[in-house]
Design a protein around this motif. Structure first.
Motif, PDB file in Angstrom:
ATOM      1  N   ASN A 188      11.329   1.273   1.071  1.00  0.00           N
ATOM      2  CA  ASN A 188      11.624   0.197   0.121  1.00  0.00           C
ATOM      3  C   ASN A 188      10.371  -0.455  -0.462  1.00  0.00           C
ATOM      4  O   ASN A 188      10.451  -1.535  -1.048  1.00  0.00           O
ATOM      5  N   TYR A 189       9.230   0.214  -0.317  1.00  0.00           N
ATOM      6  CA  TYR A 189       8.000  -0.258  -0.976  1.00  0.00           C
ATOM      7  C   TYR A 189       7.894   0.412  -2.342  1.00  0.00           C
ATOM      8  O   TYR A 189       8.045   1.633  -2.458  1.00  0.00           O
ATOM      9  N   ARG A 190       7.634  -0.394  -3.372  1.00  0.00           N
ATOM     10  CA  ARG A 190       7.504   0.154  -4.715  1.00  0.00           C
ATOM     11  C   ARG A 190       6.161  -0.203  -5.368  1.00  0.00           C
ATOM     12  O   ARG A 190       5.461   0.648  -5.883  1.00  0.00           O
ATOM     13  N   VAL A 191       5.828  -1.491  -5.373  1.00  0.00           N
ATOM     14  CA  VAL A 191       4.619  -1.971  -6.048  1.00  0.00           C
ATOM     15  C   VAL A 191       3.928  -3.014  -5.159  1.00  0.00           C
ATOM     16  O   VAL A 191       4.564  -3.625  -4.293  1.00  0.00           O
ATOM     17  N   PRO A 192       2.635  -3.268  -5.355  1.00  0.00           N
ATOM     18  CA  PRO A 192       1.888  -4.168  -4.472  1.00  0.00           C
ATOM     19  C   PRO A 192       2.029  -5.651  -4.781  1.00  0.00           C
ATOM     20  O   PRO A 192       1.725  -6.495  -3.918  1.00  0.00           O
ATOM     21  N   GLU A 193       2.481  -6.011  -5.979  1.00  0.00           N
ATOM     22  CA  GLU A 193       2.444  -7.411  -6.412  1.00  0.00           C
ATOM     23  C   GLU A 193       3.103  -8.414  -5.451  1.00  0.00           C
ATOM     24  O   GLU A 193       2.585  -9.537  -5.296  1.00  0.00           O
ATOM     25  N   PRO A 194       4.224  -8.078  -4.777  1.00  0.00           N
ATOM     26  CA  PRO A 194       4.826  -9.073  -3.868  1.00  0.00           C
ATOM     27  C   PRO A 194       3.928  -9.485  -2.702  1.00  0.00           C
ATOM     28  O   PRO A 194       4.216 -10.472  -2.018  1.00  0.00           O
ATOM     29  N   PHE A 195       2.827  -8.756  -2.476  1.00  0.00           N
ATOM     30  CA  PHE A 195       1.969  -9.013  -1.321  1.00  0.00           C
ATOM     31  C   PHE A 195       0.652  -9.686  -1.704  1.00  0.00           C
ATOM     32  O   PHE A 195      -0.309  -9.669  -0.950  1.00  0.00           O
ATOM     33  N   GLN A 196       0.651 -10.295  -2.888  1.00  0.00           N
ATOM     34  CA  GLN A 196      -0.538 -11.002  -3.381  1.00  0.00           C
ATOM     35  C   GLN A 196      -1.015 -12.034  -2.355  1.00  0.00           C
ATOM     36  O   GLN A 196      -0.246 -12.872  -1.879  1.00  0.00           O
ATOM     37  N   ASP A 197      -2.298 -11.935  -1.961  1.00  0.00           N
ATOM     38  CA  ASP A 197      -2.960 -12.906  -1.071  1.00  0.00           C
ATOM     39  C   ASP A 197      -2.310 -13.002   0.306  1.00  0.00           C
ATOM     40  O   ASP A 197      -2.492 -14.004   1.006  1.00  0.00           O
ATOM     41  N   GLN A 198      -1.592 -11.974   0.730  1.00  0.00           N
ATOM     42  CA  GLN A 198      -0.952 -12.000   2.043  1.00  0.00           C
ATOM     43  C   GLN A 198      -1.729 -11.173   3.072  1.00  0.00           C
ATOM     44  O   GLN A 198      -2.552 -10.328   2.713  1.00  0.00           O
ATOM     45  N   VAL A 199      -1.446 -11.458   4.334  1.00  0.00           N
ATOM     46  CA  VAL A 199      -1.952 -10.636   5.430  1.00  0.00           C
ATOM     47  C   VAL A 199      -0.830  -9.656   5.790  1.00  0.00           C
ATOM     48  O   VAL A 199       0.246 -10.075   6.210  1.00  0.00           O
ATOM     49  N   VAL A 200      -1.105  -8.368   5.585  1.00  0.00           N
ATOM     50  CA  VAL A 200      -0.067  -7.346   5.736  1.00  0.00           C
ATOM     51  C   VAL A 200      -0.435  -6.392   6.866  1.00  0.00           C
ATOM     52  O   VAL A 200      -1.553  -5.869   6.912  1.00  0.00           O
ATOM     53  N   VAL A 201       0.503  -6.169   7.763  1.00  0.00           N
ATOM     54  CA  VAL A 201       0.343  -5.181   8.830  1.00  0.00           C
ATOM     55  C   VAL A 201       1.121  -3.932   8.436  1.00  0.00           C
ATOM     56  O   VAL A 201       2.289  -4.018   8.049  1.00  0.00           O
ATOM     57  N   ILE A 202       0.461  -2.783   8.517  1.00  0.00           N
ATOM     58  CA  ILE A 202       1.100  -1.508   8.195  1.00  0.00           C
ATOM     59  C   ILE A 202       1.141  -0.653   9.458  1.00  0.00           C
ATOM     60  O   ILE A 202       0.100  -0.351  10.044  1.00  0.00           O
ATOM     61  N   ILE A 203       2.347  -0.281   9.865  1.00  0.00           N
ATOM     62  CA  ILE A 203       2.522   0.545  11.059  1.00  0.00           C
ATOM     63  C   ILE A 203       2.608   2.006  10.645  1.00  0.00           C
ATOM     64  O   ILE A 203       3.461   2.385   9.842  1.00  0.00           O
ATOM     65  N   GLY A 204       1.718   2.843  11.197  1.00  0.00           N
ATOM     66  CA  GLY A 204       1.747   4.267  10.883  1.00  0.00           C
ATOM     67  C   GLY A 204       0.366   4.797  10.572  1.00  0.00           C
ATOM     68  O   GLY A 204      -0.552   4.034  10.226  1.00  0.00           O
ATOM     69  N   ASN A 205       0.202   6.103  10.679  1.00  0.00           N
ATOM     70  CA  ASN A 205      -1.090   6.710  10.338  1.00  0.00           C
ATOM     71  C   ASN A 205      -0.924   7.981   9.515  1.00  0.00           C
ATOM     72  O   ASN A 205      -1.740   8.880   9.551  1.00  0.00           O
TER      73      ASN A 205
END
Length: 430
Positions: A188-205
């Protein structure tokens, strides 16, 4: 001459298109069922997202589209495309070696039109049931078009519905379901704009984790990658000022804190699960003959045929971690010729014995069943399929190119597209 069979192909993505072509080449009567309004499967970009962003609610309205707007191919053009209609040498507006998804979708549309596959497709037709009929060797296929159900009996069914529609989230992390901030699966990820100035954790490699982290680094405050791999190096990534690599998440807390096993804790705004997918074939009813669990379909001889139902039921594209086009094409030829009687399969007993032997060897080596269909980035399976068809194995030139690409892919998972192109330029100069 063998009597042509009436064959249903489920899905008009890459696998369904090549299956449809090969079946028609063997003069079978083919119907390709596609639930959306266009062909291409996973390669069709859909800006919509699901109401349940983690994809764990079974009653949610499923959005089949799973790619993000900026997605590029993971494989170079040189190893993409079908044997008599390669992707290399064709351009639709994006000439890069690793082009964006629209370029590749245009290629699939071009292929389907050129080889007459488009006319075989029944669009807007979601298959809801494929069931083995007790009294015969036939299957009833039921589908919905604009809410109206229809059904038809087929001699054979080829399942090509892909395995990127049922997200597998990291729900085993302590506290994850109670974590109050935003969570979503990469589906359900499409574009980066909703994460402006946020701290984001991404699980996976995997590739999606690195692609999304690179994209978010341009807009987010911080990006924290978390990997379950025991070999991960905990560090700040060299190419970025705001991206860190961490070990597995130890647990998460209701105040937004995410604690990693490397003892680092951060307060995050969002968690993105780039954790893959489950195999999902809810429409298939075989009275217990075929089971789908732990990311594998069992039993399947050669990753294609359930022995008890072969060759009338088959699968194309169950494999992962390897080439896509060539094995899908070879599987499709194998199925089409087996249904025509041009190729004889081993007996049911022999096929079941082979499946059991494969699982026994995996168990002895400590390989989980979820890796049943993994090609492990090798060409052994492609050689085996070639042998079943009685055709020449792939040339050494292709093997060398693929080996060089996989070496770069494994060494530089984050920047392999750029560095592999540089490697080829250097080799050409030499």
């Amino acid at each position: 001459m063998p009597t042509p069979l009436k064959v249903a192909v489920i899905g008009a993505g890459l696998s369904g298109l090549i299956a449809g072509r090969e079946l028609e080449r063997e003069s079978h009567e083919v119907v390709v069922f596609e639930k959306s309004h266009r062909l291409g499967g996973v390669w069709v970009y859909d800006p919509r997202i699901e109401s349940d962003l983690l994809g764990i609610d079974p009653d949610r309205e499923i959005v089949h589209g799973t790619i993000y707007k900026s997605l590029r191919t993971n494989s170079p053009r040189q190893i993409m495309g079908f044997s008599d209609y390669m992707f290399e040498g064709k351009e639709y507006g994006d000439p890069r070696m690793f082009p964006g998804h629209q370029e590749f979708l245009s290629y699939l549309e071009d292929f389907a039109e050129k080889f007459g596959v488009t006319k075989l497709i029944k669009f807007n037709s979601e298959v809801t049931r494929v069931e083995l009929l007790d009294s015969t060797n036939e299957f009833v296929v039921e589908w919905k078009t604009k809410g109206v159900s229809s059904s038809e009996v087929f001699d054979a069914v080829v399942v090509c519905n892909g395995h990127n529609s049922q997200p597998r989230a990291a729900l085993d992390i302590p506290g994850i379901l109670e974590w109050p901030k935003m969570q979503l699966h990469a589906h359900n990820y499409r574009v980066p704009e909703p994460f402006q100035d946020q701290v984001v954790v991404i699980i996976g490699n995997g590739s999606s984790a690195y692609d999304i982290s690179r994209e978010l680094s341009t807009i987010a405050k911080e990006v924290r990658l978390s990997s379950r791999s025991p070999n991960v190096k905990v560090s700040k990534l060299e190419k970025y000022n705001n991206v860190w690599q961490h070990s597995k998440i130890d647990r998460v807390f209701k105040d937004g804190i995410v604690k990693f096993q490397d003892e680092v804790s951060i307060k995050a705004d969002a968690i993105i699960h780039c954790t893959g997918y489950e195999f999902h074939i809810p429409f298939l009813k075989t009275h217990g003959i075929v089971t789908v669990n732990d990311k594998h379909v069992s039993p399947t001889y050669g990753n294609v045929f359930p022995p008890q139902l072969a060759p009338r039921l088959s699968f194309v594209g169950l494999f992962h971690k390897g080439m896509t086009f060539l094995p899908a094409e070879l599987q499709s030829k194998w199925i089409a010729r087996a249904l025509s009687g041009k190729i004889s399969l081993p007996t049911e007993t022999e096929m079941l014995h082979n499946v059991e032997q494969v699982h026994r060897e995996m168990e002895e080596k400590g390989i989980p069943k979820s890796y049943t269909h993994s090609l492990n980035f090798q060409m052994d399976y492609i050689d085996w399929l070639s042998d079943q068809l009685g055709i020449t194995r792939p040339p050494q030139k292709l093997r060398d190119f693929y080996a060089r690409f996989i070496e770069r892919f494994r060494y530089d998972n984050e920047g392999f597209r750029e560095t592999f192109k540089e490697d080829l330029l250097i080799c050409d100069e030499m």
